[in-house]
Design an enzyme around this catalytic site. Structure first.
Site, short mmCIF file in Angstrom:
data_model
loop_
_atom_site.label_atom_id
_atom_site.label_comp_id
_atom_site.label_asym_id
_atom_site.label_seq_id
_atom_site.Cartn_x
_atom_site.Cartn_y
_atom_site.Cartn_z
N ARG A 122 29.81 35.02 92.10
CA ARG A 122 30.45 33.83 91.96
C ARG A 122 29.59 32.75 91.87
NH1 ARG A 122 36.23 33.95 92.49
NH2 ARG A 122 36.78 36.23 92.26
N ARG A 152 33.11 27.77 91.34
CA ARG A 152 33.27 27.31 92.75
C ARG A 152 32.38 26.24 93.32
NH1 ARG A 152 34.97 32.90 95.57
NH2 ARG A 152 37.14 33.24 94.76
N ARG A 196 35.98 21.36 85.45
CA ARG A 196 37.18 22.07 85.80
C ARG A 196 38.06 21.01 85.99
NH1 ARG A 196 41.32 24.00 86.69
NH2 ARG A 196 41.64 25.60 87.91
N ASP A 254 36.47 37.12 83.83
CA ASP A 254 37.11 37.39 84.94
C ASP A 254 37.54 39.18 84.88
OD1 ASP A 254 38.46 36.37 87.62
OD2 ASP A 254 39.64 38.00 87.09
N TYR A 271 45.38 45.44 91.15
CA TYR A 271 46.15 44.14 90.55
C TYR A 271 47.28 44.46 89.52
CZ TYR A 271 42.39 41.44 92.66
OH TYR A 271 41.40 40.89 93.62
O1 1CP Z 1 30.37 32.93 88.99
C1 1CP Z 1 31.39 33.25 88.36
O2 1CP Z 1 32.49 32.68 88.59
C2 1CP Z 1 31.29 34.33 87.46
C3 1CP Z 1 32.51 34.76 86.76
C4 1CP Z 1 33.50 35.55 87.55
C5 1CP Z 1 33.46 36.78 88.10
C6 1CP Z 1 32.18 37.77 88.20
C7 1CP Z 1 34.91 35.09 87.89
C8 1CP Z 1 35.30 33.47 87.84
N1 1CP Z 1 35.45 36.37 88.64
C9 1CP Z 1 34.91 37.28 88.53
C10 1CP Z 1 34.98 38.69 89.47
C11 1CP Z 1 36.37 38.76 89.87
N2 1CP Z 1 37.44 38.29 89.77
C12 1CP Z 1 36.59 39.92 91.06
C13 1CP Z 1 35.49 40.55 91.51
C14 1CP Z 1 34.48 39.83 92.43
C15 1CP Z 1 35.24 39.41 93.76
O3 1CP Z 1 35.74 40.36 94.53
O4 1CP Z 1 34.91 38.19 94.11
C16 1CP Z 1 37.82 39.62 91.29
C17 1CP Z 1 38.51 40.47 92.36
C18 1CP Z 1 38.41 38.62 90.47
C19 1CP Z 1 39.89 38.34 90.57
C20 1CP Z 1 40.21 36.93 90.90
N3 1CP Z 1 39.87 35.97 89.95
C21 1CP Z 1 40.32 36.37 91.96
C22 1CP Z 1 40.68 36.92 93.26
C23 1CP Z 1 41.89 37.17 93.70
C24 1CP Z 1 41.95 37.79 95.00
O5 1CP Z 1 42.03 37.15 96.12
O6 1CP Z 1 41.97 39.13 95.13
C25 1CP Z 1 40.47 34.98 91.77
C26 1CP Z 1 40.66 33.76 92.66
C27 1CP Z 1 40.11 34.71 90.38
C28 1CP Z 1 40.02 33.60 89.67
C29 1CP Z 1 38.65 33.06 89.34
N4 1CP Z 1 37.92 33.96 88.79
C30 1CP Z 1 36.51 33.13 88.46
C31 1CP Z 1 36.77 31.97 88.71
C32 1CP Z 1 35.74 30.96 88.64
C33 1CP Z 1 38.12 31.60 89.44
C34 1CP Z 1 38.70 30.50 89.93
C35 1CP Z 1 39.60 29.80 88.87
C36 1CP Z 1 39.72 28.36 89.29
O7 1CP Z 1 38.60 27.70 89.00
O8 1CP Z 1 40.92 28.11 89.54
#
Ligand code: 1CP
Length: 342
Positions: free
Chosen positions: A24, A28, A37, A73, A146
């Site tokens: 991540r 973030r 964003r 994602d 999911y």
């Molecule tokens: O650096 C990066 O952000 C790289 C891109 C990336 C990756 C590799 C994102 C962007 N998501 C992921 C992987 C991901 N997504 C995982 C596996 C890693 C981990 O456990 O952290 C999982 C479980 C998700 C599912 C997901 N997508 C969640 C988690 C929900 C939960 O609580 O289980 C969330 C909040 C997202 C949204 C998301 N994905 C990525 C971003 C930048 C965001 C936030 C979106 C925003 O800006 O509102």
């Protein structure tokens, strides 16, 4: 030996310091990400190759990490299989989680062309930068959590777990379907230039080890084998696997990413000696102070590297939204400037 520390270490060469990237790292934590964003939704940023490529490379320019990870994602896979997903302020939510066998056949129609924007993003990244890029998708177990639960609001994914026990044959069918689709997706990412592949199994710890080993681990091995046949190193992140790390052999992956709960030295004893380790700094450490970060690096991580070459620095889970940029930048610089790694 190639030009990049990250791929050299993945391929078994000894580096003068461990390479570093962060789960991540793109979303973030970066001020430049937050700025962008404000103008675009997360979906727009993922789906427009120009924007996705820009965000992918941001941590390379703003932090100086040794690898980028394509901005996308794990939940884009169920979407490409026909499920409807909403990105809400409380996280992702599937409109209609799969409930039973009828749903599976009605809803799921895998179409990998729905992910064409990811391949376009990779083309743009490769044109702009020679820093290695990691491709990824979710492991079948985690992605299914999911798809069956619809959300992660209930942390133990109760409906998904019940489904695994009640509809074991359908579970196998879904795992096979996700495995085939993940392989197709991974091979396409390889065609478009990724240098390594990481499989995210964030919820590997929600099922008993026996169930994990019987149904979900064979799928990981299949995906690993397809990726490695193309000579692309394969990293596996089974968060929460605990003592199940003893199942991690060279058949599963080249490197295994360790969660923050498991000490690296302990993981090193349990995981097969030929498998490298990645991880496992607690994301919360980055919320503390520079002094505290240096203390922990000296106490735990420098000594670990002195005994263990096959190691890539990363966090034990994704970087937190509250991470001060200056702390993660400080750690990255510290890792690259430290003279006492050896
Ligand atoms: O650096 C990066 O952000 C790289 C891109 C990336 C990756 C590799 C994102 C962007 N998501 C992921 C992987 C991901 N997504 C995982 C596996 C890693 C981990 O456990 O952290 C999982 C479980 C998700 C599912 C997901 N997508 C969640 C988690 C929900 C939960 O609580 O289980 C969330 C909040 C997202 C949204 C998301 N994905 C990525 C971003 C930048 C965001 C936030 C979106 C925003 O800006 O509102």
């Amino acid at each position: 030996m190639g030009m990049s520390l990250f791929t050299n270490v993945l391929n078994g060469y000894r580096g003068t310091r461990p390479p570093v990237w962060y789960m991540r790292q793109a979303g973030r934590v970066l001020p430049n990400y937050r700025k962008l964003r404000e103008r675009y939704t997360f979906e727009e940023m993922m789906n427009q190759p120009q924007l996705a490529a820009e965000v992918t490379l941001m941590p390379v320019y703003d932090l100086g990490v040794d690898a980028s990870i394509v901005f996308s994602d794990i939940l884009t896979v169920p979407v490409a299989m026909g499920m409807e997903l909403m990105w809400t302020d409380h996280g992702p939510q599937f409109k209609r989680p799969l409930m039973n066998e009828t749903d599976i056949h009605k809803v799921l129609h895998p179409d990998s062309s729905k992910l064409n924007h990811v391949y376009k993003t990779l083309d743009l990244i490769k044109k702009e930068s020679s820093v290695p890029t990691i491709g990824f998708c979710g492991a079948p177990l985690t992605t299914l959590c999911y798809m069956l639960q619809g959300t992660s609001a209930k942390h133990e994914f109760p409906d998904a777990k019940s489904f695994f026990y009640t509809y074991t044959e359908s579970t196998r069918y879904l795992v096979d379907m996700l495995t085939d689709f993940s392989i197709e997706y991974a091979l396409k990412q390889i065609e478009h230039g990724i240098d390594a592949f990481q499989l995210f199994d964030t919820h590997a710890g929600i099922v008993p080890q026996s169930l994990f080993e019987a149904i979900f681990l064979p799928a990981v091995k299949k995906i690993a084998s397809a990726v490695r046949q193309q000579h692309i190193p394969f990293i596996y992140f089974p968060k929460g696997l605990g003592t199940g790390l003893s199942l991690i052999t060279p058949e599963v992956c080249d490197f295994v990413s360790i969660d923050w709960q498991t000490p690296l030295s302990m993981a090193r004893k349990i995981v097969h000696a030929d498998v490298g380790l990645q991880g496992n700094i607690d994301p919360y450490l980055l919320l503390s102070s520079k002094e505290k970060i240096v203390d922990v690096m000296h106490a735990e991580y420098v000594p670990f590297f002195q005994e263990n070459d096959k190691w890539i620095i990363n966090l034990g889970h994704g970087a937190l939204a509250a991470t001060p940029f200056e702390n993660i930048k400080f750690l990255t610089d510290w890792i690259k400037d430290e003279q006492n790694w050896r």
